[in-house]
Write a protein that holds these residues in place. Structure first.
Motif, short mmCIF file in Angstrom:
data_model
loop_
_atom_site.label_atom_id
_atom_site.label_comp_id
_atom_site.label_asym_id
_atom_site.label_seq_id
_atom_site.Cartn_x
_atom_site.Cartn_y
_atom_site.Cartn_z
N ALA A 43 -15.14 12.39 -5.90
CA ALA A 43 -15.25 12.98 -4.56
C ALA A 43 -13.93 12.77 -3.80
CB ALA A 43 -16.40 12.34 -3.78
N ASN A 44 -13.31 11.62 -3.98
CA ASN A 44 -12.05 11.34 -3.30
C ASN A 44 -10.90 12.17 -3.85
OD1 ASN A 44 -11.97 9.00 -1.13
ND2 ASN A 44 -13.63 8.59 -2.58
N ILE A 45 -10.93 12.40 -5.16
CA ILE A 45 -9.88 13.23 -5.77
C ILE A 45 -10.02 14.66 -5.23
CG2 ILE A 45 -9.08 14.22 -7.95
CD1 ILE A 45 -10.01 11.51 -9.27
N GLY A 52 -8.09 9.03 -3.57
CA GLY A 52 -8.09 10.06 -4.60
C GLY A 52 -6.72 10.21 -5.25
N ARG A 53 -5.68 10.20 -4.41
CA ARG A 53 -4.33 10.32 -4.97
C ARG A 53 -3.98 9.12 -5.84
NH1 ARG A 53 -3.53 12.74 -0.05
NH2 ARG A 53 -2.80 10.86 0.99
N LYS A 54 -4.46 7.94 -5.42
CA LYS A 54 -4.18 6.73 -6.20
C LYS A 54 -4.82 6.76 -7.58
CE LYS A 54 -3.74 3.02 -2.82
NZ LYS A 54 -4.54 2.08 -2.06
N VAL A 55 -6.03 7.32 -7.64
CA VAL A 55 -6.79 7.17 -8.89
C VAL A 55 -6.79 8.41 -9.78
CG1 VAL A 55 -8.28 5.42 -7.83
CG2 VAL A 55 -9.08 7.80 -7.95
N SER A 56 -6.23 9.53 -9.32
CA SER A 56 -6.44 10.75 -10.11
C SER A 56 -5.78 10.67 -11.49
CB SER A 56 -6.02 11.99 -9.35
OG SER A 56 -4.63 12.04 -9.25
N ASP A 57 -4.56 10.14 -11.58
CA ASP A 57 -3.92 10.06 -12.91
C ASP A 57 -4.66 9.08 -13.81
OD1 ASP A 57 -2.11 11.84 -12.07
OD2 ASP A 57 -0.44 10.43 -11.83
N VAL A 65 -9.61 2.12 -13.34
CA VAL A 65 -8.98 1.89 -12.04
C VAL A 65 -8.91 0.36 -11.87
CG1 VAL A 65 -9.37 2.20 -9.55
CG2 VAL A 65 -9.88 4.08 -11.15
N PRO A 66 -7.84 -0.18 -11.23
CA PRO A 66 -7.74 -1.63 -11.12
C PRO A 66 -9.02 -2.27 -10.53
CG PRO A 66 -5.70 -0.62 -10.41
CD PRO A 66 -6.66 0.50 -10.67
N ASP A 67 -9.36 -3.43 -11.08
CA ASP A 67 -10.62 -4.09 -10.71
C ASP A 67 -10.73 -4.36 -9.21
OD1 ASP A 67 -11.36 -4.17 -13.36
OD2 ASP A 67 -10.51 -6.16 -13.69
N GLU A 68 -9.65 -4.86 -8.62
CA GLU A 68 -9.74 -5.24 -7.20
C GLU A 68 -10.04 -4.04 -6.33
OE1 GLU A 68 -10.25 -7.35 -5.07
OE2 GLU A 68 -10.13 -9.09 -6.38
N LEU A 69 -9.36 -2.95 -6.62
CA LEU A 69 -9.57 -1.72 -5.85
C LEU A 69 -11.01 -1.24 -6.01
CD1 LEU A 69 -8.47 0.61 -4.16
CD2 LEU A 69 -7.59 1.65 -6.25
N THR A 70 -11.47 -1.20 -7.26
CA THR A 70 -12.82 -0.72 -7.53
C THR A 70 -13.85 -1.61 -6.86
OG1 THR A 70 -12.01 0.05 -9.68
CG2 THR A 70 -14.39 -0.05 -9.39
#
Ligand code: ADP
Length: 200
Positions: A43-45, A52-57, A65-70
């Motif tokens: 949804a964020n992408i 969304g920009r951070k996780v799309s690639d 996706v990095p654990d802390e962020l998730t």
């Protein structure tokens, strides 16, 4: 309507196991929200947010996706009012580090998971179902390499969380091969054996 009973459930299974579909059915039965990290990221992408920009690639490659962020995203989501009396987690925790993060968060609220549903399907069946989904939904991570990579991560990083939850005696292994209704019924009956009864 009967008051929704508190139920804190995690559904785990390899890609293509049908956990998304079954998760929605079970959550509806309990009147609890589904918290799916994959859906939140997608949804964020789609919405072009900073997250969304951070996780799309990362998600397109099928990496985690990095654990802390998730974990931060899940904590925020679980802190919303509708998750106060229960939730169904789909796609999180996905490795042992995330189990630690979730434990810490839940124990701070005097809560714990009530049940972990493991939807079991053979790898070949997963791959076949994902190929179908790729044609139907066109997800950017449902390429042949993407699928194989995510299944490898599942086997190496996600499956080990079942040993952790298994020691707590909260894992129900459900055969994920059968009709949608049959599988929902298997899950319903396993949860009911734990005293978790669907509202309707
Ligand atoms: P699938 O189960 O088919 O891999 P999901 O919708 O659960 O699909 O997840 C899609 C992608 O989102 C994952 O490949 C990963 O990049 C990211 N993701 C989802 N959940 C997590 C998580 N708990 N930790 C890290 N990354 C995650």
């Amino acid at each position: 309507m009967t008051a929704a009973s508190a139920a804190r459930i995690l559904i785990v299974g390899p890609q293509g196991s049908g956990k998304g579909t079954q998760g929605v059915r079970v959550a509806e039965g309990f009147g609890i929200p589904v918290v799916s990290t994959g859906d939140i990221f997608r949804a964020n992408i789609k919405g072009g947010t900073e997250l969304g920009r951070k996780v799309s690639d990362i998600t397109a490659r099928g990496d985690l996706v990095p654990d802390e962020l998730t974990s931060e995203i899940v904590r925020d989501r679980l802190s919303q009012d509708d998750a106060a009396s229960g939730f169904l987690l789909d796609g999180y925790p996905r490795n042992v580090a995330q189990v630690g993060h979730l434990d810490e968060f839940l124990s701070g609220r005097d809560e714990a998971l009530d049940a972990v549903i493991l939807l079991d399907v053979p790898r070949e069946e997963s791959i076949a179902r994902l190929k179908l989904r790729a044609d139907e939904q066109g997800r950017s991570d449902d390429t042949e390499e993407g699928i194989a990579h995510r299944l490898d991560i599942y086997e190496n990083e996600t499956a080990p969380i079942l040993a952790v939850y298994g020691e707590r005696g909260i894992v129900d292994r459900i055969d994920g091969v059968g009709s949608l209704d049959e599988i929902t019924e298997r899950i319903r009956s396993a949860l009911s054996a734990r005293g978790l009864t669907l509202a309707a």
